[in-house]
Design an enzyme around this catalytic site. Structure first.
Site, PDB file in Angstrom:
ATOM      1  N   ALA A 134       5.112  -0.084   4.725  1.00 41.94           N
ATOM      2  CA  ALA A 134       3.662  -0.175   4.680  1.00 41.94           C
ATOM      3  C   ALA A 134       3.034   1.011   5.383  1.00 41.94           C
ATOM      4  O   ALA A 134       3.591   1.546   6.339  1.00 41.94           O
ATOM      5  CB  ALA A 134       3.175  -1.480   5.331  1.00 41.94           C
ATOM      6  N   LYS A 135       1.858   1.408   4.891  1.00 43.24           N
ATOM      7  CA  LYS A 135       1.131   2.509   5.510  1.00 43.24           C
ATOM      8  C   LYS A 135       0.828   2.194   6.969  1.00 43.24           C
ATOM      9  O   LYS A 135       0.986   3.047   7.845  1.00 43.24           O
ATOM     10  CB  LYS A 135      -0.176   2.754   4.757  1.00 43.24           C
ATOM     11  CG  LYS A 135      -0.007   3.099   3.288  1.00 43.24           C
ATOM     12  CD  LYS A 135      -1.358   3.073   2.562  1.00 43.24           C
ATOM     13  CE  LYS A 135      -1.192   3.244   1.071  1.00 43.24           C
ATOM     14  NZ  LYS A 135      -2.457   3.123   0.337  1.00 43.24           N
ATOM     15  N   ARG A 136       0.395   0.966   7.226  1.00 41.63           N
ATOM     16  CA  ARG A 136      -0.025   0.601   8.580  1.00 41.63           C
ATOM     17  C   ARG A 136       1.144   0.550   9.549  1.00 41.63           C
ATOM     18  O   ARG A 136       0.944   0.574  10.767  1.00 41.63           O
ATOM     19  CB  ARG A 136      -0.750  -0.746   8.566  1.00 41.63           C
ATOM     20  CG  ARG A 136       0.114  -1.936   8.178  1.00 41.63           C
ATOM     21  CD  ARG A 136      -0.682  -3.227   8.168  1.00 41.63           C
ATOM     22  NE  ARG A 136       0.116  -4.374   7.819  1.00 41.63           N
ATOM     23  CZ  ARG A 136       0.408  -4.721   6.573  1.00 41.63           C
ATOM     24  NH1 ARG A 136      -0.055  -4.010   5.571  1.00 41.63           N
ATOM     25  NH2 ARG A 136       1.166  -5.789   6.332  1.00 41.63           N
TER      26      ARG A 136
END
Length: 276
Positions: free
Chosen positions: A237-239
């Site tokens: 995930a980007k986060r």
């Protein structure tokens, strides 16, 4: 003809999980003599960064993929408004001013997508000064649509059961449409016949199938593929700071080789493939 699509949101760089998803969609279309589309889903408010769309194109080219680009979501806002207005006129949407904190305080049950909204605002007079989302009256909508099924290429035929989500938001307070509404309308408008996406969105298809019935839209086939997982067994995930494709590209790594390794499921150290 098979038409698939890759539909990233420009709120962060693409990572290996996106690369795998794009390759699956691309290859399923290409091996069947079909079309592979790119759609930029850029209605995520202030989080959307227009400059990232160009990075996405460079990433896909680096991976050796070929695509046809269709209109981004930011050009389709009128279609979302018209669709929401139609359901409002049919009595299938109602305004909701509840905040997440207020919903959590009610201790509602959990569904596949988190807290199931208990219908607090249904039939209630709403303060027009408060921002309001629009929720789907799920019981009424399902009664109108009747019994439905949908087909996943890997899991087979499924009985549509959107009730497990409760009254989902179709128009968010701060955005012109939810993912459920926008993706369903856009896939129909773009002629997508095979919706490929990660297994984490498998249950969302129950909602999308219901919306297709309410709007009398064509029904595609779905293909929910496995997700790439990190060393903790969580999806990339980007986060979570998963390595960006743009960083790998700028370091001079071979994108064609990476794409082939992903096809063969020869994954980098610390990354695994989950179950579809």
């Amino acid at each position: 003809m098979i038409v698939s699509r890759f539909a990233p949101s420009p709120n962060g760089p693409l990572h290996l999980g996106h690369a795998y998803a794009a390759i699956v969609a691309h290859d399923l279309a290409r091996t069947r003599g079909g079309r592979f589309l790119l759609r930029i889903e850029d209605i995520d408010g202030a989080r959307s960064r227009p400059e990232l769309a160009d990075e996405f194109r460079r990433d896909l080219e680096w991976l050796g993929l070929e695509w046809e680009e269709v209109a981004p979501q930011s050009t389709r806002l009128e279609s979302y408004r018209a669709a929401a207005d139609e359901l409002l006129q049919r009595g299938l949407l109602y305004p909701c001013t509840c905040t997440r904190k207020e919903i959590e305080a009610l201790k509602p049950k959990l569904g596949p997508d988190g807290l199931v909204y208990p219908g607090t605002c249904k039939g209630r007079l709403i303060d027009p000064a408060r921002p309001a989302a629009l929720r789907l009256d799920m019981e009424r909508a399902q009664a109108e649509a009747g019994s439905l099924t949908w087909v996943d290429e890997l899991a087979g035929e499924q009985i549509c059961d959107p009730q497990q989500f409760g009254d989902v938001v179709l128009v968010r307070k701060e955005e012109p449409a939810s993912y459920h509404l926008a993706a369903t309308l856009d896939d129909a408008a773009d002629g997508v016949t095979l919706v490929t996406r990660g297994a984490d969105l498998f249950f969302a298809t129950h909602i999308h199938r219901l919306l297709q019935a309410l709007y009398d839209l064509p029904v595609p086939t779905w293909h929910h593929h496995a997700l790439l997982l990190d060393h903790e067994g969580k999806k990339l995930a980007k986060r979570r700071g998963s390595p960006a494709l743009s960083d790998l590209r700028e370091r001079g790594e071979d994108g064609l080789l990476l794409a082939q390794q992903l096809r063969l499921q020869r994954l980098p150290s610390g990354i695994s493939l989950g179950k579809p």
